[in-house]
Write a protein that holds these residues in place. Structure first.
Motif, PDB file in Angstrom:
ATOM      1  N   ASP A 247       0.489  -1.383   0.558  1.00  0.00           N
ATOM      2  CA  ASP A 247       0.080   0.010  -0.180  1.00  0.00           C
ATOM      3  C   ASP A 247       0.626   1.313  -0.269  1.00  0.00           C
ATOM      4  N   ARG A 248       1.968   1.232   1.012  1.00  0.00           N
ATOM      5  CA  ARG A 248       2.952   2.436   0.869  1.00  0.00           C
ATOM      6  C   ARG A 248       3.515   2.473  -0.558  1.00  0.00           C
ATOM      7  N   THR A 249       4.044   1.243  -0.965  1.00  0.00           N
ATOM      8  CA  THR A 249       4.384   1.658  -2.531  1.00  0.00           C
ATOM      9  C   THR A 249       3.410   2.377  -3.295  1.00  0.00           C
ATOM     10  N   ARG A 250       2.631   1.736  -3.384  1.00  0.00           N
ATOM     11  CA  ARG A 250       1.545   2.013  -4.401  1.00  0.00           C
ATOM     12  C   ARG A 250       1.665   3.555  -4.041  1.00  0.00           C
ATOM     13  N   ARG A 251       1.518   4.269  -3.124  1.00  0.00           N
ATOM     14  CA  ARG A 251       1.654   5.670  -2.822  1.00  0.00           C
ATOM     15  C   ARG A 251       2.725   6.660  -3.651  1.00  0.00           C
ATOM     16  N   SER A 252       3.811   6.211  -3.333  1.00  0.00           N
ATOM     17  CA  SER A 252       5.635   5.740  -4.277  1.00  0.00           C
ATOM     18  C   SER A 252       5.008   6.275  -5.279  1.00  0.00           C
TER      19      SER A 252
END
Length: 294
Positions: A247-252
């Motif tokens: 989830d955090r990677t998709r924000r980047s």
């Protein structure tokens, strides 16, 4: 290297900050250069504390010595005082006020010149052997603070927005490499990606701003080159990742996509005569629509 670093006023302020950092008398003044010089002072404070075992390249040592000697000769450091044949009594009687000021002026000039040499040496060392020893450090390592201080020093020495923008993008690549070692550590992984995204925004903003200011898409080429490689590498973090890390990677990834969309829109705007931007945000100027696209 920014030649303004070596102006006499900045050199004197650098000497004052070094004195204060080492417990000397505080000078109740503030300078617009303090924020930039503070990064170099921080590096200087860390040098005695964290001394990594690094071998200094003989060529670097020789080059640094030659540079310091040339600076000392140019600034007159160590040069003998000019001898005059005028009787001391006559000089003292004619210039009583000037004689009282000479020691203070001479001391200030000596500190300023010394600060120039310290700045040259500290900058050279920080950006060579010390930074090489800390370049693989990750959050939690003893040398990680040195690594980030070195980055701030590089930014302080950058001579233009384009140079600073490219540095920020380099730092975003570095944060990505750190994140790869922290997968599974939810807090650490997220914190490093936060820093990576902040560096990405800063770099993109500076480079897109330079492209608009110059009406030249060259700076956008650097942005697109970074985004292509960075998006591929960030996407690799999704492999075998936890749900939180994905989830955090998709924000980047979403940030990188938005940056690419902005870069392409600005390139089109420059090609059609660069209508005045309608505003700006974290990614830089927001282009107006070209007349033919309405």
């Amino acid at each position: 290297m920014d030649s303004n670093l070596f102006s006499r006023r900045r050199a004197e302020r650098f000497a004052q900050l070094l004195d204060e950092a080492n417990g000397g008398r505080r000078h109740h003044v503030r300078s617009r250069a303090d924020d930039q010089l503070a990064a170099l002072v921080a590096v200087g404070q860390r040098l005695p504390v964290a001394r990594p075992a690094v071998e200094v390249d003989p060529e670097f040592r020789t080059g640094l010595r030659a540079m310091l000697l040339a600076t000392a000769e140019r600034e007159g450091i160590g040069a003998p005082a000019t001898v005059t044949t005028e009787p001391a009594s006559r000089r003292s009687a004619a210039e009583p006020g000037r004689n009282r000021l000479l020691p203070a002026v001479t001391a200030r000039r000596a500190r300023a010149r010394g600060a120039i040499l310290v700045g040259v040496a500290a900058g050279a060392v920080a950006l060579s052997g010390i930074s090489a020893a800390s370049e693989n450090a990750v959050p939690g390592d003893a040398l990680y603070g040195m690594k980030r201080s070195t980055e701030r020093a590089q930014l302080a020495l950058a001579s233009s927005d384009v140079s600073r923008g490219q540095l920020f993008l380099d730092f975003a690549r570095t944060r990505l490499a750190e994140a790869a070692t922290l997968r599974g550590d939810e807090d650490g992984f997220s914190a490093v990606l936060n820093d990576m995204d902040a560096d990405t925004r800063q770099g993109v903003r500076l480079l897109t701003g330079a492209a608009v200011q110059r009406s030249d898409p060259a700076a956008l080429d650097a942005v697109n080159s970074f985004l292509t490689g960075q998006r591929r590498a960030v996407g690799g973090l999704l492999d075998d990742a936890t749900r939180a890390d994905r989830d955090r990677t998709r924000r980047s990834l979403a940030l990188l996509d938005a940056a690419r969309k902005r870069s392409d829109a600005l390139r089109a705007a420059i090609a059609c005569g660069l209508p005045a931007p309608v505003g700006s945000d974290a990614l830089g100027p927001v282009p107006a629509t070209c007349p033919g696209d309405r």
